[in-house]
Design an enzyme around this catalytic site. Sequence first.
Site, PDB file in Angstrom:
ATOM      1  N   GLY A 258       0.822  -1.137   0.067  1.00  6.44           N
ATOM      2  CA  GLY A 258       0.019  -0.024  -0.096  1.00  6.44           C
ATOM      3  C   GLY A 258       0.893   1.200  -0.114  1.00  6.44           C
ATOM      4  O   GLY A 258       0.170   2.275  -0.051  1.00  6.44           O
ATOM      5  N   ASP A 259       1.986   1.047  -0.091  1.00 10.03           N
ATOM      6  CA  ASP A 259       3.103   2.280   0.036  1.00 10.03           C
ATOM      7  C   ASP A 259       2.972   3.042  -0.915  1.00 10.03           C
ATOM      8  O   ASP A 259       2.966   2.907  -2.226  1.00 10.03           O
ATOM      9  CB  ASP A 259       4.505   1.766   0.267  1.00 10.03           C
ATOM     10  CG  ASP A 259       5.522   2.821   0.208  1.00 10.03           C
ATOM     11  OD1 ASP A 259       5.523   3.414   1.275  1.00 10.03           O
ATOM     12  OD2 ASP A 259       6.099   3.241  -0.627  1.00 10.03           O
ATOM     13  N   VAL A 260       2.701   4.558  -0.451  1.00  8.17           N
ATOM     14  CA  VAL A 260       2.688   5.524  -1.554  1.00  8.17           C
ATOM     15  C   VAL A 260       3.775   5.792  -2.485  1.00  8.17           C
ATOM     16  O   VAL A 260       3.739   5.989  -3.724  1.00  8.17           O
ATOM     17  CB  VAL A 260       2.367   6.953  -0.852  1.00  8.17           C
ATOM     18  CG1 VAL A 260       2.154   8.063  -1.832  1.00  8.17           C
ATOM     19  CG2 VAL A 260       1.156   6.776  -0.172  1.00  8.17           C
TER      20      VAL A 260
END
Length: 304
Positions: A258-260
């Site tokens: 989910g890392d931006v």
Amino acid sequence: MPLQDTHALTFSLTVPPDFRFAPCLDYMARSDNESLFEVRDGGVNRLLLLSGEPVLLRITAEEEQTLTVRVLAGAWKGEAARVEAERYIRDWFDLDRDLEPFYRLAMGHGVLGGLAREFNGLRLVGVPDLFEALCWAIVGQQVNLAFAYTLKRRLTETYGDSLEWEGRIYRHFPRPGQLAAAEPEALGALQLTRMKSAAVLDVARRMSGGALSREGLLALGSFRAAEEQLLQIRGVGPWTSQYVRMRCLRDPEAYPVGDVGLHNAVRLLLGLDRKPTLPELQALFADWPGWEAYAAFYLWRALY
DNA sequence: GTCCAGGAAAAGG
DNA sequence: CCTTTTCATGGA
């Protein structure tokens, strides 16, 4: 403090053939606000706790297939300290992994092939200390990296050990016991939000009490079980637990999906005009079974 | 002032 | 159980 005659003490570590120190240093030099080590003159200086004593080390790559470690200052406890230092450094730079399968997979892959060439020899630089890794992830939640480095610096300068050498101050991230007794308001004064403060203190107390440790997590037998224990901590969610699996526990299959930053890297490298969807990410990482962590690290690296 | 950043918890359906 | 909203703070 008895400063023993450590200035002449040097030892070396063998490294794998596909290791190169330069890209690791480049990665570590990405922020000029790093507080836990100093990349300078083709090497890195770092204060480690060895046999409980702060010791300043300098690591360089002066010979083929070798890292040279110099003890610059501190109370050196002999062979026990050397073993500890070597274990830390081998873990830090992931020196016991053979990257050949990763590069073989990357070769011929449109996106990762280019990165594998550009950053050839780069290791997944780890965060061996669980407390440091958890705190770094917690302070890094939903803030830009520049501010995350500032928060880490404030925690380190306020609560950690330090040692001065040649006019510079070298610092060690606080040990859990050094933070466990702190008041949430004191952390709030460092600009940690209430949730970050509570999470950091909870981790400090669990670790100083012995209920949480890196060895304990690894002894659970599966990274999934370790993640479940981490998720019990309020303030530790999927991103943080995956991040710790990747950079501290060294689960080769872990990456923060989910890392931006990862999303931005994939968007950039695939030429998308939007963030990739979860199925797109899963399809992308399906190409690197067992090397997801390295794939993510190299993708991430493309951004900085 | 706005938008965003290496998210997580709480609320809403 | 899954989706949306809120929280929170500095950097650009």
